[in-house]
Write a protein that holds these residues in place. Structure first.
Motif, PDB file in Angstrom:
ATOM      1  N   SER A   1       0.443  -1.831   0.289  1.00  0.00           N
ATOM      2  CA  SER A   1      -0.219   0.298  -0.314  1.00  0.00           C
ATOM      3  C   SER A   1       0.626   1.209   0.183  1.00  0.00           C
ATOM      4  N   SER A   2       0.521   1.919  -0.778  1.00  0.00           N
ATOM      5  CA  SER A   2       1.257   3.637  -0.125  1.00  0.00           C
ATOM      6  C   SER A   2       0.386   4.466  -1.091  1.00  0.00           C
ATOM      7  N   VAL A   3       0.361   5.675  -0.457  1.00  0.00           N
ATOM      8  CA  VAL A   3      -0.463   6.970  -1.002  1.00  0.00           C
ATOM      9  C   VAL A   3       0.543   7.937  -1.483  1.00  0.00           C
ATOM     10  N   THR A   4       0.154   8.732  -2.503  1.00  0.00           N
ATOM     11  CA  THR A   4       0.960  10.055  -3.044  1.00  0.00           C
ATOM     12  C   THR A   4      -0.063  11.445  -3.114  1.00  0.00           C
ATOM     13  N   GLN A   5       0.149  12.345  -3.848  1.00  0.00           N
ATOM     14  CA  GLN A   5      -1.082  13.013  -4.265  1.00  0.00           C
ATOM     15  C   GLN A   5      -1.654  12.611  -5.184  1.00  0.00           C
ATOM     16  N   ILE A   6      -1.314  12.246  -6.011  1.00  0.00           N
ATOM     17  CA  ILE A   6      -1.783  11.860  -6.972  1.00  0.00           C
ATOM     18  C   ILE A   6      -2.283   9.937  -7.057  1.00  0.00           C
ATOM     19  N   SER A   7      -1.962   9.399  -6.759  1.00  0.00           N
ATOM     20  CA  SER A   7      -2.088   7.836  -6.583  1.00  0.00           C
ATOM     21  C   SER A   7      -2.287   7.382  -4.894  1.00  0.00           C
ATOM     22  N   LYS A   8      -2.670   5.881  -5.345  1.00  0.00           N
ATOM     23  CA  LYS A   8      -3.573   6.135  -3.423  1.00  0.00           C
ATOM     24  C   LYS A   8      -3.551   4.091  -4.131  1.00  0.00           C
ATOM     25  N   GLN A   9      -2.480   3.231  -3.347  1.00  0.00           N
ATOM     26  CA  GLN A   9      -2.999   1.481  -3.394  1.00  0.00           C
ATOM     27  C   GLN A   9      -3.476   1.391  -2.391  1.00  0.00           C
ATOM     28  N   TYR A  10      -4.009   0.539  -2.008  1.00  0.00           N
ATOM     29  CA  TYR A  10      -4.276   0.635  -0.699  1.00  0.00           C
ATOM     30  C   TYR A  10      -4.930  -0.782  -0.266  1.00  0.00           C
TER      31      TYR A  10
END
Length: 235
Positions: free
Chosen positions: A178-187
């Motif tokens: 899982s990772s979160v940035t300002q332009i993407s999210k994988q959860y």
């Protein structure tokens, strides 16, 4: 020479006694981890019913779709799998309404080994849980298939899970790649309850092409999918 031989014999006897004592005091791993394995119980005829929500968004083509249906997973009879272990058939049924007019959709399989809880989904074997349970433990969930590596981490052993139908404490939470940035999210997360099994699953894969300070990415999705599976009934 006789003195040296006597010393060697004494050392061998002492070593044998230590090893024998150690083995007698060892706890077999399958017994030692029995409590941990209650998070992934496999009992014939047990069934779990979930509400599933699938959201698909494609802003450029103005496509927004939300599908809601119900899923019933029933543990069927055990058998010997292709690895020589005892596994269980998992029959999966779907229904568009809560009236439960079930139609079988597919058959998966699941098993417990000494150190793993595994599930075969669409002919791909995944390591769902690694024993013993320890906060921060990580493993490659795709070790037994040909997909890219998937880092799995135990993030909580005391999580709570609540929805409109179920209220549970002391749940096992596992996060995957899982990772979160300002332009993407994988959860990607799964939550298991002791004595029940999987109670919640979410896979979110979304992206945005605009950054608005203070506005979460969920409110500015460009393209993406969201899958949620929530336990509502135990049979």
């Amino acid at each position: 020479m006789k003195h040296k031989l006597s010393i060697i014999l004494l050392l061998l006897v002492a070593t044998f006694a230590f090893v024998s004592c150690h083995k007698e005091n060892e706890i077999p791993a399958d017994i030692e981890f029995a409590a941990d394995k209650q998070y992934f119980p496999l009992e014939t005829d047990k069934a779990l019913i979930y509400k599933v929500t699938e959201i698909t968004i494609d802003k450029p083509s103005d496509y927004y779709d939300t599908a809601i249906y119900f899923l019933r997973e029933r543990t069927d009879i055990p058998f010997i799998d292709n690895e020589g272990d005892t596994a269980y058939r998992i029959e999966r049924f779907k229904s568009p309404t809560q009236n439960y007019n079930w139609k079988i959709s597919d058959v998966w399989e699941a098993k417990l080994t000494t150190y793993t809880a595994e599930k075969v989904e669409e002919n791909q074997r995944f390591i769902k849980i690694k024993f013993p349970l320890v906060i921060g433990k990580y493993w490659n969930g795709n070790l037994k298939n040909e997909l890219d590596d998937k880092d799995c981490t135990i993030t909580s052993l005391s999580a709570t899970y609540n929805n409109e139908s179920i209220h549970l404490d002391s749940c096992l939470s596992i996060t995957r790649d899982s990772s979160v940035t300002q332009i993407s999210k994988q959860y990607d997360v799964e939550i298991y309850a002791r004595g029940i099994g999987l109670v919640y699953k979410e896979i979110t894969d979304i992206n945005s092409q605009e950054v608005i300070y203070g506005v979460p990415i969920e409110n500015r999705i460009h393209r993406g999918t969201i899958y949620r599976q929530e336990l509502i009934t135990i049979e």
